[in-house]
Design an enzyme around this catalytic site. Structure first.
Site, PDB file in Angstrom:
ATOM      1  N   ASN A   7      24.105 -27.739 -15.452  1.00  0.00           N
ATOM      2  CA  ASN A   7      24.909 -28.073 -16.621  1.00  0.00           C
ATOM      3  C   ASN A   7      24.262 -29.276 -17.315  1.00  0.00           C
ATOM      4  O   ASN A   7      24.137 -30.354 -16.720  1.00  0.00           O
ATOM      5  CB  ASN A   7      26.335 -28.392 -16.190  1.00  0.00           C
ATOM      6  CG  ASN A   7      27.268 -28.618 -17.360  1.00  0.00           C
ATOM      7  OD1 ASN A   7      26.913 -29.272 -18.340  1.00  0.00           O
ATOM      8  ND2 ASN A   7      28.484 -28.097 -17.271  1.00  0.00           N
ATOM      9  N   ARG A  18      23.105 -42.472 -28.846  1.00  0.00           N
ATOM     10  CA  ARG A  18      22.133 -43.288 -29.583  1.00  0.00           C
ATOM     11  C   ARG A  18      21.760 -42.665 -30.936  1.00  0.00           C
ATOM     12  O   ARG A  18      21.183 -43.315 -31.787  1.00  0.00           O
ATOM     13  CB  ARG A  18      20.872 -43.478 -28.728  1.00  0.00           C
ATOM     14  CG  ARG A  18      19.835 -44.433 -29.274  1.00  0.00           C
ATOM     15  CD  ARG A  18      20.327 -45.867 -29.300  1.00  0.00           C
ATOM     16  NE  ARG A  18      19.304 -46.755 -29.835  1.00  0.00           N
ATOM     17  CZ  ARG A  18      18.446 -47.445 -29.084  1.00  0.00           C
ATOM     18  NH1 ARG A  18      18.472 -47.317 -27.756  1.00  0.00           N
ATOM     19  NH2 ARG A  18      17.559 -48.239 -29.644  1.00  0.00           N
ATOM     20  N   HIS A  43      28.927 -26.620 -21.831  1.00  0.00           N
ATOM     21  CA  HIS A  43      30.378 -26.569 -22.024  1.00  0.00           C
ATOM     22  C   HIS A  43      30.712 -27.285 -23.327  1.00  0.00           C
ATOM     23  O   HIS A  43      31.104 -28.453 -23.330  1.00  0.00           O
ATOM     24  CB  HIS A  43      31.088 -27.221 -20.836  1.00  0.00           C
ATOM     25  CG  HIS A  43      32.571 -27.025 -20.826  1.00  0.00           C
ATOM     26  ND1 HIS A  43      33.299 -26.901 -19.668  1.00  0.00           N
ATOM     27  CD2 HIS A  43      33.471 -26.923 -21.834  1.00  0.00           C
ATOM     28  CE1 HIS A  43      34.576 -26.746 -19.969  1.00  0.00           C
ATOM     29  NE2 HIS A  43      34.700 -26.764 -21.282  1.00  0.00           N
ATOM     30  N   ARG A  45      32.766 -28.546 -26.439  1.00  0.00           N
ATOM     31  CA  ARG A  45      34.181 -28.794 -26.710  1.00  0.00           C
ATOM     32  C   ARG A  45      34.384 -28.921 -28.221  1.00  0.00           C
ATOM     33  O   ARG A  45      33.427 -29.175 -28.961  1.00  0.00           O
ATOM     34  CB  ARG A  45      34.644 -30.040 -25.952  1.00  0.00           C
ATOM     35  CG  ARG A  45      34.742 -29.781 -24.445  1.00  0.00           C
ATOM     36  CD  ARG A  45      35.301 -30.972 -23.687  1.00  0.00           C
ATOM     37  NE  ARG A  45      35.707 -30.599 -22.348  1.00  0.00           N
ATOM     38  CZ  ARG A  45      34.913 -30.548 -21.287  1.00  0.00           C
ATOM     39  NH1 ARG A  45      33.631 -30.846 -21.430  1.00  0.00           N
ATOM     40  NH2 ARG A  45      35.379 -30.209 -20.099  1.00  0.00           N
ATOM     41  N   HIS A  50      29.583 -33.896 -26.756  1.00  0.00           N
ATOM     42  CA  HIS A  50      28.310 -33.808 -26.028  1.00  0.00           C
ATOM     43  C   HIS A  50      27.530 -32.603 -26.546  1.00  0.00           C
ATOM     44  O   HIS A  50      26.733 -32.749 -27.462  1.00  0.00           O
ATOM     45  CB  HIS A  50      28.512 -33.808 -24.504  1.00  0.00           C
ATOM     46  CG  HIS A  50      29.727 -33.099 -24.014  1.00  0.00           C
ATOM     47  ND1 HIS A  50      29.936 -31.751 -24.193  1.00  0.00           N
ATOM     48  CD2 HIS A  50      30.809 -33.571 -23.333  1.00  0.00           C
ATOM     49  CE1 HIS A  50      31.080 -31.414 -23.636  1.00  0.00           C
ATOM     50  NE2 HIS A  50      31.645 -32.477 -23.122  1.00  0.00           N
ATOM     51  N   GLU A  70      30.535 -22.262 -20.994  1.00  0.00           N
ATOM     52  CA  GLU A  70      31.896 -22.486 -20.513  1.00  0.00           C
ATOM     53  C   GLU A  70      32.768 -23.009 -21.652  1.00  0.00           C
ATOM     54  O   GLU A  70      32.276 -23.702 -22.541  1.00  0.00           O
ATOM     55  CB  GLU A  70      31.911 -23.533 -19.394  1.00  0.00           C
ATOM     56  CG  GLU A  70      31.075 -23.195 -18.187  1.00  0.00           C
ATOM     57  CD  GLU A  70      31.126 -24.291 -17.135  1.00  0.00           C
ATOM     58  OE1 GLU A  70      30.799 -23.989 -15.976  1.00  0.00           O
ATOM     59  OE2 GLU A  70      31.492 -25.435 -17.473  1.00  0.00           O
ATOM     60  N   THR A 100      37.407 -34.012 -18.839  1.00  0.00           N
ATOM     61  CA  THR A 100      36.643 -33.020 -18.114  1.00  0.00           C
ATOM     62  C   THR A 100      37.624 -31.964 -17.616  1.00  0.00           C
ATOM     63  O   THR A 100      38.837 -32.147 -17.690  1.00  0.00           O
ATOM     64  CB  THR A 100      35.871 -33.651 -16.937  1.00  0.00           C
ATOM     65  OG1 THR A 100      35.025 -32.666 -16.333  1.00  0.00           O
ATOM     66  CG2 THR A 100      36.817 -34.219 -15.900  1.00  0.00           C
ATOM     67  N   HIS A 190      32.282 -28.133 -10.054  1.00  0.00           N
ATOM     68  CA  HIS A 190      33.026 -29.359 -10.315  1.00  0.00           C
ATOM     69  C   HIS A 190      32.934 -30.294  -9.105  1.00  0.00           C
ATOM     70  O   HIS A 190      33.475 -30.022  -8.042  1.00  0.00           O
ATOM     71  CB  HIS A 190      34.498 -29.133 -10.660  1.00  0.00           C
ATOM     72  CG  HIS A 190      35.077 -30.281 -11.446  1.00  0.00           C
ATOM     73  ND1 HIS A 190      35.078 -30.311 -12.821  1.00  0.00           N
ATOM     74  CD2 HIS A 190      35.618 -31.447 -11.052  1.00  0.00           C
ATOM     75  CE1 HIS A 190      35.633 -31.438 -13.244  1.00  0.00           C
ATOM     76  NE2 HIS A 190      35.960 -32.150 -12.180  1.00  0.00           N
ATOM     77  N   ASP A 191      32.226 -31.386  -9.300  1.00  0.00           N
ATOM     78  CA  ASP A 191      32.031 -32.436  -8.297  1.00  0.00           C
ATOM     79  C   ASP A 191      31.226 -31.992  -7.084  1.00  0.00           C
ATOM     80  O   ASP A 191      31.239 -32.677  -6.047  1.00  0.00           O
ATOM     81  CB  ASP A 191      33.368 -33.043  -7.861  1.00  0.00           C
ATOM     82  CG  ASP A 191      33.985 -33.938  -8.931  1.00  0.00           C
ATOM     83  OD1 ASP A 191      33.288 -34.228  -9.929  1.00  0.00           O
ATOM     84  OD2 ASP A 191      35.146 -34.334  -8.789  1.00  0.00           O
ATOM     85  N   GLY A 213      26.389 -30.393 -12.926  1.00  0.00           N
ATOM     86  CA  GLY A 213      25.887 -31.212 -14.010  1.00  0.00           C
ATOM     87  C   GLY A 213      25.977 -32.694 -13.735  1.00  0.00           C
ATOM     88  O   GLY A 213      24.965 -33.365 -13.551  1.00  0.00           O
ATOM     89  N   HIS A 214      27.192 -33.228 -13.684  1.00  0.00           N
ATOM     90  CA  HIS A 214      27.373 -34.674 -13.605  1.00  0.00           C
ATOM     91  C   HIS A 214      26.657 -35.279 -12.399  1.00  0.00           C
ATOM     92  O   HIS A 214      25.882 -36.234 -12.530  1.00  0.00           O
ATOM     93  CB  HIS A 214      28.862 -35.013 -13.554  1.00  0.00           C
ATOM     94  CG  HIS A 214      29.141 -36.480 -13.543  1.00  0.00           C
ATOM     95  ND1 HIS A 214      29.164 -37.234 -14.706  1.00  0.00           N
ATOM     96  CD2 HIS A 214      29.379 -37.344 -12.524  1.00  0.00           C
ATOM     97  CE1 HIS A 214      29.424 -38.502 -14.390  1.00  0.00           C
ATOM     98  NE2 HIS A 214      29.550 -38.587 -13.074  1.00  0.00           N
TER      99      HIS A 214
END
Length: 237
Positions: A7, A18, A43, A45, A50, A70, A100, A190-191, A213-214
């Protein structure tokens, strides 16, 4: 082997903070595939804080592995997916202002809505997945919508694993067994991280794909993204 889909939302977050085009989102997408990732996930939104909708269009000519988009199937998202025709669409019940993803679908309450959306995507040859909690009734409901796959929402597993509670995976195993019996493919996300991915993969039967991703981007700050992508792949072999 379970596939790794990277992701790249956080790359877009850094770029947008920036202005300009550093880091180059499209180049990162090319690179993670070159490093061995078997897919790219985005993903977008509604506020495009992002991933921008134009990013999704631009990535069509960049992603040569699996392309996973997603999001909540609002009209703009629906139109974007139908325009870009990704490999897979993952339906997530995000609120407009959600920081999130924080819950799976109630596939019983929203069965009619999801069924209609899924039929439209599948008519275009797009594989469909529903983001769900590891609750057996929600897995059964997902089957009734006509979805091809589920994506297990793994935040609670990650929390329990970090506390040393390996039994926190039990509901995910039960959900996966049922999904297999119903003929649903299994994704997860997720996580998930380098710390917990191997235990999860080794205990979930027929886990097809994870979207990360994160954690992956955060780990790459210390270890380098090429190294981290390959570390995940090795853990999932």
């Amino acid at each position: 082997m379970t596939k790794l889909s990277v992701n790249i939302n956080k790359i877009a977050t850094l770029r947008n903070s920036r202005g300009g085009n550093v880091p180059d989102l499209l180049q990162v997408a090319r690179d993670v595939q070159r490093f061995g990732a078997q897919g790219v996930t985005i993903h977008p939104r509604p506020d495009e804080r992002h991933i921008r909708y134009q990013d999704a269009r631009d990535l069509v000519n960049v992603v040569y592995t699996e392309y996973n988009i997603e999001g909540n199937p609002v009209d703009d998202f629906m139109n974007l997916v139908l325009e870009t025709n990704p490999t897979q669409v993952t339906l997530v019940p995000d609120a407009v202002d959600a920081l999130t993803s924080n819950a799976g679908w109630d596939t019983i309450k929203h069965k009619g809505f999801l069924k209609e959306i899924i039929q439209e995507f599948k008519s275009k040859g797009i594989r469909t997945s529903i983001f769900v909690d590891p609750v057996l009734s929600m897995i059964e409901g997902a089957k009734e919508t006509g979805a091809d796959r589920i994506e297990l929402y793994t935040e609670e597993y990650a929390v329990q694993y970090s506390l040393g509670n390996e039994r926190g995976i039990e509901s995910y195993v039960e959900a996966s067994v049922l999904a297999n019996e119903l003929g649903l493919g299994i994704n997860a996300g997720h996580d998930l991280s380098l710390n917990n991915i191997e235990f999860f993969k080794n205990n979930i039967p027929n886990l097809l794909e994870v979207s990360i991703g994160h954690a992956l981007i955060a780990e790459s700050l210390y270890l380098g993204i090429e190294n981290v992508v390959n570390m995940y792949i090795r853990k999932m072999q």
